[in-house]
Design a protein around this motif. Structure first.
Motif, PDB file in Angstrom:
ATOM      1  N   ILE A 247      38.446  49.499  39.641  1.00 28.84           N
ATOM      2  CA  ILE A 247      37.147  49.328  39.335  1.00 28.84           C
ATOM      3  C   ILE A 247      36.275  49.308  40.853  1.00 28.84           C
ATOM      4  O   ILE A 247      36.512  48.515  41.559  1.00 28.84           O
ATOM      5  N   THR A 248      35.246  50.096  40.693  1.00 23.28           N
ATOM      6  CA  THR A 248      34.362  50.014  41.996  1.00 23.28           C
ATOM      7  C   THR A 248      33.127  49.727  41.654  1.00 23.28           C
ATOM      8  O   THR A 248      32.585  50.148  40.729  1.00 23.28           O
ATOM      9  N   HIS A 249      32.676  48.455  42.447  1.00 19.97           N
ATOM     10  CA  HIS A 249      31.288  48.042  42.147  1.00 19.97           C
ATOM     11  C   HIS A 249      30.346  48.672  42.958  1.00 19.97           C
ATOM     12  O   HIS A 249      30.429  48.275  44.373  1.00 19.97           O
ATOM     13  N   LEU A 250      29.549  49.506  42.463  1.00 20.53           N
ATOM     14  CA  LEU A 250      28.739  50.555  43.297  1.00 20.53           C
ATOM     15  C   LEU A 250      27.886  49.690  44.279  1.00 20.53           C
ATOM     16  O   LEU A 250      27.631  50.048  45.244  1.00 20.53           O
ATOM     17  N   PRO A 251      27.215  48.782  43.747  1.00 26.27           N
ATOM     18  CA  PRO A 251      26.013  48.092  44.704  1.00 26.27           C
ATOM     19  C   PRO A 251      26.804  47.577  45.911  1.00 26.27           C
ATOM     20  O   PRO A 251      26.269  47.504  47.105  1.00 26.27           O
ATOM     21  N   THR A 252      28.047  46.934  45.590  1.00 26.98           N
ATOM     22  CA  THR A 252      28.451  46.216  46.948  1.00 26.98           C
ATOM     23  C   THR A 252      29.485  47.217  47.610  1.00 26.98           C
ATOM     24  O   THR A 252      30.150  46.774  48.706  1.00 26.98           O
ATOM     25  N   GLY A 253      30.169  48.047  46.922  1.00 26.29           N
ATOM     26  CA  GLY A 253      31.286  48.560  47.568  1.00 26.29           C
ATOM     27  C   GLY A 253      32.631  47.956  47.310  1.00 26.29           C
ATOM     28  O   GLY A 253      33.632  48.578  47.777  1.00 26.29           O
ATOM     29  N   ILE A 254      32.534  46.886  46.419  1.00 27.33           N
ATOM     30  CA  ILE A 254      33.945  46.115  46.201  1.00 27.33           C
ATOM     31  C   ILE A 254      34.750  46.832  45.341  1.00 27.33           C
ATOM     32  O   ILE A 254      34.219  47.520  44.439  1.00 27.33           O
ATOM     33  N   VAL A 255      35.928  46.992  45.869  1.00 26.08           N
ATOM     34  CA  VAL A 255      37.060  47.895  44.887  1.00 26.08           C
ATOM     35  C   VAL A 255      38.181  46.735  44.518  1.00 26.08           C
ATOM     36  O   VAL A 255      38.552  46.012  45.435  1.00 26.08           O
ATOM     37  N   VAL A 256      38.532  46.739  43.070  1.00 25.53           N
ATOM     38  CA  VAL A 256      39.592  45.782  42.908  1.00 25.53           C
ATOM     39  C   VAL A 256      40.357  46.807  41.905  1.00 25.53           C
ATOM     40  O   VAL A 256      40.116  47.809  41.178  1.00 25.53           O
ATOM     41  N   THR A 257      41.778  46.452  42.131  1.00 33.93           N
ATOM     42  CA  THR A 257      42.740  47.326  41.288  1.00 33.93           C
ATOM     43  C   THR A 257      43.809  46.414  40.435  1.00 33.93           C
ATOM     44  O   THR A 257      43.876  45.343  41.332  1.00 33.93           O
ATOM     45  N   CYS A 258      44.396  46.704  39.479  1.00 32.37           N
ATOM     46  CA  CYS A 258      45.114  45.992  38.882  1.00 32.37           C
ATOM     47  C   CYS A 258      45.984  46.961  38.348  1.00 32.37           C
ATOM     48  O   CYS A 258      45.851  47.761  37.451  1.00 32.37           O
ATOM     49  N   GLN A 259      47.594  46.820  38.402  1.00 33.27           N
ATOM     50  CA  GLN A 259      48.490  47.912  37.855  1.00 33.27           C
ATOM     51  C   GLN A 259      49.618  47.302  37.077  1.00 33.27           C
ATOM     52  O   GLN A 259      50.470  47.730  36.687  1.00 33.27           O
ATOM     53  N   ASN A 260      49.736  45.836  37.115  1.00 29.92           N
ATOM     54  CA  ASN A 260      50.758  45.262  36.791  1.00 29.92           C
ATOM     55  C   ASN A 260      51.190  44.629  35.379  1.00 29.92           C
ATOM     56  O   ASN A 260      51.935  44.220  34.795  1.00 29.92           O
ATOM     57  N   GLU A 261      50.030  44.799  34.651  1.00 31.00           N
ATOM     58  CA  GLU A 261      49.946  44.334  33.484  1.00 31.00           C
ATOM     59  C   GLU A 261      50.442  45.448  32.311  1.00 31.00           C
ATOM     60  O   GLU A 261      50.695  46.527  32.740  1.00 31.00           O
ATOM     61  N   ARG A 262      50.757  45.144  31.171  1.00 34.38           N
ATOM     62  CA  ARG A 262      51.368  46.304  30.255  1.00 34.38           C
ATOM     63  C   ARG A 262      50.536  47.478  30.035  1.00 34.38           C
ATOM     64  O   ARG A 262      51.036  48.338  29.512  1.00 34.38           O
ATOM     65  N   SER A 263      49.163  46.960  29.545  1.00 39.10           N
ATOM     66  CA  SER A 263      48.398  48.015  29.079  1.00 39.10           C
ATOM     67  C   SER A 263      47.258  48.163  30.127  1.00 39.10           C
ATOM     68  O   SER A 263      46.693  47.462  30.935  1.00 39.10           O
ATOM     69  N   GLN A 264      46.458  49.329  29.630  1.00 34.13           N
ATOM     70  CA  GLN A 264      45.055  49.727  30.557  1.00 34.13           C
ATOM     71  C   GLN A 264      44.249  48.522  30.343  1.00 34.13           C
ATOM     72  O   GLN A 264      43.281  48.244  31.049  1.00 34.13           O
ATOM     73  N   LEU A 265      44.097  48.079  28.860  1.00 24.04           N
ATOM     74  CA  LEU A 265      43.064  46.940  28.633  1.00 24.04           C
ATOM     75  C   LEU A 265      43.327  45.689  29.262  1.00 24.04           C
ATOM     76  O   LEU A 265      42.449  45.154  29.840  1.00 24.04           O
ATOM     77  N   GLN A 266      44.602  45.564  29.323  1.00 24.48           N
ATOM     78  CA  GLN A 266      44.915  44.181  30.230  1.00 24.48           C
ATOM     79  C   GLN A 266      44.670  44.462  31.806  1.00 24.48           C
ATOM     80  O   GLN A 266      44.288  43.384  32.399  1.00 24.48           O
ATOM     81  N   ASN A 267      44.840  45.520  32.268  1.00 26.31           N
ATOM     82  CA  ASN A 267      44.643  45.911  33.537  1.00 26.31           C
ATOM     83  C   ASN A 267      43.281  45.604  33.970  1.00 26.31           C
ATOM     84  O   ASN A 267      42.844  45.100  34.773  1.00 26.31           O
ATOM     85  N   LYS A 268      42.392  46.156  33.021  1.00 29.99           N
ATOM     86  CA  LYS A 268      41.104  46.021  33.144  1.00 29.99           C
ATOM     87  C   LYS A 268      40.427  44.940  33.091  1.00 29.99           C
ATOM     88  O   LYS A 268      39.636  44.259  33.723  1.00 29.99           O
ATOM     89  N   ALA A 269      40.965  43.974  32.116  1.00 24.62           N
ATOM     90  CA  ALA A 269      40.648  42.523  31.969  1.00 24.62           C
ATOM     91  C   ALA A 269      40.735  41.828  33.108  1.00 24.62           C
ATOM     92  O   ALA A 269      40.037  41.132  33.681  1.00 24.62           O
ATOM     93  N   ARG A 270      42.146  42.009  33.858  1.00 21.64           N
ATOM     94  CA  ARG A 270      42.633  41.077  34.946  1.00 21.64           C
ATOM     95  C   ARG A 270      41.791  41.411  36.200  1.00 21.64           C
ATOM     96  O   ARG A 270      41.231  40.924  36.870  1.00 21.64           O
ATOM     97  N   ALA A 271      41.423  42.932  36.347  1.00 17.33           N
ATOM     98  CA  ALA A 271      40.564  43.474  37.435  1.00 17.33           C
ATOM     99  C   ALA A 271      39.147  42.898  37.285  1.00 17.33           C
ATOM    100  O   ALA A 271      38.555  42.543  38.452  1.00 17.33           O
TER     101      ALA A 271
END
Length: 357
Positions: A247-271
């Motif tokens: 996930i990239t927050h465009l106004p601030t340029g902050i980038v966060v990633t999550c890959q260790n949860e089981r599903s895409q939805l879980q990874n998005k929620a944690r990110a």
């Protein structure tokens, strides 16, 4: 004490209200709300208890003085009660000192390699293990949300959440908030053939995790969300689907990633949790000079000059440069025995808050 009277009255009223809320079964249907109320109760309860003890001791002292006027045998109780009143008054003043509002919060912790190549990445992994072992010693839960490995098995970067399992007034943030900054290591790298000691650095960022991500204002239109295939240590695939989320927050340029949860939805929620924590910290820094000063030790560039702490392996020595703390038990600290170090940092912070009060 008169200066504190209005605040004490407000806290007594709040204490009664919190007791009422905790006794209501409907509160416990909302786990997040129950945890929030429980943590606040844990913060207020010691203040109320100490206040009541102080009031009782003052009453006993007044009675002893009155009795001593008529009967000298009561006079010997007066000095003891005076000491007791003074001790309780000091304790209450201490408890009423300004405290970090995030002390009960869980944390998001990021570890990043810096100067030093593979050695820095290996040291970053050592730091991550140190925090994980410390958390395990305290019975906290640890989740590794994202990790990027170096060729030799170090961390280029890693994102970890650490959460307490109770309603303590002093949570994970109260202990680990001092860890943000550049950590310098002095040792012989595994890649060094001549046995020479090298210096490298890794960086740590710590954020209090918001109790409710929804309370942090995030406009969906400000986000760019990418999905990709998760990768493990050495480039091995973890999942066979594109479940990792960036996930990239465009106004601030902050980038966060999550890959260790089981599903895409879980990874998005944690990110989103990590993003909310970083945006909350950023907003507090911008809104308050005090918050900015409190976080002045956070990492800006991961180079060797902005160090907060040095880990010297040849001497088995650890030194925190903010409080002149030194100890020759580096091996134990890296195994998670951090309490002496963190106690010293907390004591220095507490002294500063008392002086400000």
């Amino acid at each position: 004490m008169s200066d504190n009277a209005p605040r004490i009255e407000a806290l007594l009223a709040e204490y009664t209200d919190l007791e009422t809320q905790l006794a209501d079964p409907s509160l416990h249907a909302d786990a997040a709300a129950a945890k929030r109320v429980g943590r606040r109760f844990a913060q207020v309860a010691p203040i109320v208890a100490t206040h009541r003890k102080l009031e009782a001791a003052r009453g006993d002292l007044e009675a002893a003085r009155e009795l001593a006027a008529d009967d000298a045998s009561f006079a010997e109780e007066v000095p003891e009660l005076e000491t007791r009143v003074q001790e309780l008054d000091t304790q209450l003043t201490d408890l009423l000192a300004p405290r970090d509002p995030h002390d009960a919060d869980d944390v998001v912790l990021e570890v990043k390699s810096g100067e030093g190549g593979e050695e820095s990445a290996l040291f970053a992994a050592d730091l991550a293990r140190m925090y994980i072992r410390y958390a395990e010693r305290h019975g906290w839960s640890v989740t590794v949300l994202d990790e990027t490995w170096s060729d030799l098995g170090g961390y280029k970067d890693a994102t970890i959440t650490i959460a307490s399992k109770g309603d303590s007034a002093d949570g994970v943030w109260s202990r680990l908030k001092f860890e943000g900054g550049v950590h310098r290591v002095q040792r012989v790298p595994v890649t060094e053939s001549q046995g020479r000691v090298h210096t490298s650095a890794a960086g740590v960022l710590v954020y209090p995790e918001p109790e409710d991500v929804a309370e942090v204002q995030i406009d969906e239109s400000d986000l760019r969300i990418d999905v990709y295939r998760s990768s493990g240590k050495g480039g091995q695939g973890v999942n066979t689907t594109d479940s990792a989320v960036r996930i990239t927050h465009l106004p601030t340029g902050i980038v966060v990633t999550c890959q260790n949860e089981r599903s895409q939805l879980q990874n998005k929620a944690r990110a989103m949790v990590v993003l909310a924590a970083r945006l909350q910290a950023l907003a507090e820094e911008q809104a308050s000079a005090d918050a900015s000063a409190d976080r002045a030790s956070q990492i800006r560039t991961v180079d060797r000059s902005e160090r907060i702490r040095t880990y010297n392996f040849p001497e088995n020595r650890i030194a925190d440069h903010r409080i002149n703390f030194k100890a020759h038990n580096l091996d134990q600290v890296l195994d998670g025995e951090m309490d002496a170090l963190l106690d010293a940092l907390a004591a220095a912070d507490k002294e500063t808050r008392l002086q400000e009060a």
